[in-house]
Design a protein around this motif. Structure first.
Motif, short mmCIF file in Angstrom:
data_model
loop_
_atom_site.label_atom_id
_atom_site.label_comp_id
_atom_site.label_asym_id
_atom_site.label_seq_id
_atom_site.Cartn_x
_atom_site.Cartn_y
_atom_site.Cartn_z
N ARG A 60 93.04 -42.72 128.65
CA ARG A 60 92.14 -41.84 129.39
C ARG A 60 92.38 -41.92 130.89
NH1 ARG A 60 87.69 -41.26 132.20
NH2 ARG A 60 86.29 -39.52 131.72
N SER A 63 95.13 -39.60 131.75
CA SER A 63 95.04 -38.26 131.18
C SER A 63 94.80 -37.22 132.27
CB SER A 63 93.90 -38.20 130.15
OG SER A 63 93.75 -36.90 129.65
N ILE A 64 95.45 -36.07 132.13
CA ILE A 64 95.21 -34.96 133.06
C ILE A 64 94.09 -34.10 132.52
CG2 ILE A 64 97.60 -34.95 133.86
CD1 ILE A 64 98.10 -32.54 132.03
N THR A 65 93.58 -33.22 133.37
CA THR A 65 92.48 -32.33 132.98
C THR A 65 93.04 -31.02 132.43
OG1 THR A 65 92.33 -31.31 135.16
CG2 THR A 65 91.03 -33.32 134.78
N ARG A 113 87.53 -31.18 132.25
CA ARG A 113 87.58 -32.17 131.16
C ARG A 113 88.98 -32.77 131.03
NH1 ARG A 113 82.65 -33.41 128.30
NH2 ARG A 113 81.36 -31.52 128.25
N LYS A 114 89.04 -34.07 130.79
CA LYS A 114 90.32 -34.71 130.55
C LYS A 114 90.76 -34.46 129.11
CE LYS A 114 90.42 -38.38 133.99
NZ LYS A 114 90.81 -39.78 134.24
N THR A 160 101.38 -36.08 125.59
CA THR A 160 99.94 -36.31 125.49
C THR A 160 99.54 -36.50 124.03
OG1 THR A 160 99.55 -33.92 125.38
CG2 THR A 160 99.48 -34.96 127.56
#
Length: 424
Positions: A60, A63-65, A113-114, A160
């Motif tokens: 997390r 993590s990108i959005t 949101r991620k 991802t």
């Protein structure tokens, strides 16, 4: 990967206990996640195990959005629009604009949101947000499909984790729902009687356009970009080599399979022969009515506007198809915001055109190709239907129109069984 217990004493002398999940993500980065309860840590370990085996996992913290993914994805797509037309990876600028619109909608609904935080409930919240902004059910579906495409691209190029849009689809299917509504005759697909009424009530240059649309199944963009060079009146076939996009720019069809030849019958041939402009205009007497001819232009289009240039799609809908539907009585009640029929000042119900887009005539052509000969159709095999429609795969054809293909009844089954037994 391991789950271990961690104990420590705070600066205030308080004893604390936590459970740590220690693993490496899809990019090889070491990740440590802490949980208060061992059952939560075990659940996370199981989730990571499945994710690493199936499609990878991303911490997390790294993590990108959705917004960041949208920017990276669009940047990659823009490079494809710079390729020469005809390249297998070429992307139409109009398609890129559509994706940019979809990404813009997502920015307003959950764009921060991620990706690692996405769950089915969160995706449902995003879809609800889109509906609350007044987007149609079809637009919400399109944005959801685009998001799924973005997440798949992120898996393939960024390493991802899970594509929760696909998970969302699987959960809906497991519950017996979530499938695309089937097209219905008389609702989404015009009946033969309705098509005849629409064509007969179309005025001027709209009549040949709607007749060809209904009996060749060409897309609106293909009809708008069609030239007389690609119409073989003797061989009675149309060859699709180009299209006109929303910006009235001529380009190649949307895919290799869209480049095709479509046969047509005598009615279409006679109509196009009559509609085709004369190379040498004939001299007619004053009392002899002159038949309407296709306007000439530099592009040599079959269905141009009055000046011979590319016709705007909205004009075809608003000035051609919808008035023809109204004149033909092919209408439905106009509803107010509460879903109740609207009435005029005299209390009479207000109606509107039942079909508002040329794609309805393409749907009709598909059903006509599929229907049995005894019912007035062509009864073509699925592969032939796919080729005539220019679909990229047979799966697309069957998913869209599979329910329209005839199913043998008991009498036909009995006759086939008897014939088989006699032959043996």
């Amino acid at each position: 990967m391991s789950v271990r217990k961690r104990s420590w004493v705070t600066s205030k002398g308080e004893r604390r206990v936590a459970w740590v999940v220690d693993f490496r993500d899809s990019n090889g980065h070491r990740t440590i996640e802490t949980f208060d309860l061992k059952k939560d840590a075990d659940a996370r370990r199981s989730e990571v195990d499945v994710a690493r085996r199936d499609h990878g996992v991303t911490a997390r913290s790294r993590s990108i959005t959705i917004n960041q993914l949208g920017e990276k994805w669009l940047a990659a797509l823009k490079k494809r629009t710079l390729l020469p037309e005809g390249d297998d990876d070429y992307l139409q600028p109009a398609t890129l604009d559509m994706y940019e619109d979809h990404v813009g909608h997502l920015k307003k609904c959950g764009g921060g949101r991620k990706l690692a935080d996405l769950t089915v409930p969160i995706l449902n919240t995003i879809m609800d947000c889109l509906r609350s902004q007044g987007h149609s059910a079809d637009m919400v579906r399109r944005v959801r499909v685009t998001l799924g495409t973005m997440l798949q691209w992120a898996q393939d190029h960024l390493g991802t984790g899970r594509n929760m849009v696909r998970e969302m689809g699987r959960k809906k299917r497991s519950k017996g729902g979530g499938s695309k509504p089937k097209l219905e005759i008389g609702k989404d697909i015009p009946t033969r009687a309705e098509v005849a009424k629409i064509i007969n009530n179309a005025r001027g240059r709209w009549r040949p356009l709607f007749l060809v649309a209904a009996y060749t199944g060409l897309r609106a963009s293909e009809l708008r970009g069609l030239t007389w060079v690609d119409v073989d009146l003797k061989g009675r076939k149309i060859t699709v080599r180009q299209k006109a996009d929303r910006y009235n720019k001529i380009g190649l069809p949307k895919s290799k399979s869209a480049r095709r030849s479509v046969p047509f019958g005598k009615v279409v041939a006679n109509t196009l022969t009559e509609w085709k402009p004369d190379d040498k205009p004939k001299i007619v007497s004053a009392d002899q009515p002159q038949k309407l001819k296709c306007p000439k232009g530099k592009l040599n289009l079959v269905f141009p506007n009055k000046t011979g240039n590319i016709e705007v799609l909205s004009n075809i809908r608003q000035r051609g198809l919808m008035p023809a539907c109204l004149a033909a009585g092919v209408t439905v009640p106009a509803l107010d915001a509460n879903g109740k029929p609207r009435r005029d000042k005299k209390g009479k119900p207000i109606v509107k055109a039942k079909y508002t887009g040329l794609h309805a005539l393409r749907h009709f052509y598909a059903s006509w190709c599929i229907n049995r000969k005894v019912d007035g159709g062509l009864e073509l095999p699925p592969k032939n239907v796919q080729e005539r429609l220019g679909h990229s795969t047979i799966t697309l054809t069957l998913d869209r129109y599979g329910h329209l293909f005839p199913v043998a009844d008991h009498q036909e089954i009995d006759a086939a069984e008897i014939a088989l037994m006699q032959a043996s």
